[in-house]
Design a protein around this motif. Structure first.
Motif, PDB file in Angstrom:
ATOM      1  N   ASP A  10       0.748  -1.183  -0.018  1.00 50.04           N
ATOM      2  CA  ASP A  10       0.126   0.105  -0.090  1.00 50.04           C
ATOM      3  C   ASP A  10       0.957   1.199   0.231  1.00 50.04           C
ATOM      4  O   ASP A  10       0.241   2.358  -0.460  1.00 50.04           O
ATOM      5  N   GLN A  13       1.805   1.636  -3.664  1.00 50.04           N
ATOM      6  CA  GLN A  13       0.556   1.936  -4.387  1.00 50.04           C
ATOM      7  C   GLN A  13       0.438   3.594  -4.278  1.00 50.04           C
ATOM      8  O   GLN A  13       0.191   4.241  -5.213  1.00 50.04           O
ATOM      9  N   LYS A  14       0.616   4.080  -3.062  1.00 51.17           N
ATOM     10  CA  LYS A  14       0.263   5.475  -2.605  1.00 51.17           C
ATOM     11  C   LYS A  14       1.192   6.338  -3.525  1.00 51.17           C
ATOM     12  O   LYS A  14       0.856   7.282  -4.239  1.00 51.17           O
ATOM     13  N   ARG A  17       0.096   6.332  -7.160  1.00 51.60           N
ATOM     14  CA  ARG A  17      -1.239   7.030  -7.424  1.00 51.60           C
ATOM     15  C   ARG A  17      -0.719   8.494  -7.244  1.00 51.60           C
ATOM     16  O   ARG A  17      -1.440   9.309  -8.227  1.00 51.60           O
ATOM     17  N   GLU A  18       0.402   8.848  -6.801  1.00 51.91           N
ATOM     18  CA  GLU A  18       0.812  10.482  -6.746  1.00 51.91           C
ATOM     19  C   GLU A  18       1.777  10.789  -8.071  1.00 51.91           C
ATOM     20  O   GLU A  18       2.310  11.519  -8.027  1.00 51.91           O
ATOM     21  N   ALA A  55      -1.547  -3.136 -10.400  1.00 48.36           N
ATOM     22  CA  ALA A  55      -1.876  -1.983 -11.094  1.00 48.36           C
ATOM     23  C   ALA A  55      -2.092  -2.439 -12.652  1.00 48.36           C
ATOM     24  O   ALA A  55      -3.193  -1.910 -13.355  1.00 48.36           O
ATOM     25  N   SER A  59      -6.323  -2.238 -14.796  1.00 52.35           N
ATOM     26  CA  SER A  59      -5.965  -1.457 -15.923  1.00 52.35           C
ATOM     27  C   SER A  59      -6.691  -2.136 -17.206  1.00 52.35           C
ATOM     28  O   SER A  59      -6.941  -3.274 -17.053  1.00 52.35           O
TER      29      SER A  59
END
Length: 59
Positions: A10, A13-14, A17-18, A55, A59
């Motif tokens: 996680d 993943q952050k 995402r950024e 990810a 998608s």
């Protein structure tokens, strides 16, 4: 001051995402995490590979 190593999926993943990305290092199956500014972020291989698979699956 050094960044702490990301050990959990996680956390990786952050960064993704950024605006970060995971890229191959060219050394076998090793990958590295790059943040949106282009700096390498220390992270465990397992966390990066799991985040990358998640990810791709979404998608």
């Amino acid at each position: 001051m050094s960044q702490p190593t990301l050990t959990r999926t996680d956390q990786v993943q952050k960064v993704l995402r950024e605006g970060g990305r995971i890229e191959a290092t060219g050394e076998g199956s090793l990958v590295r995490l790059i943040d949106r500014t282009g700096k390498e972020v220390p992270a465990w291989q397992a966390a990066m590979k799991t985040a990358q698979k998640r990810a791709q699956a979404s998608s």
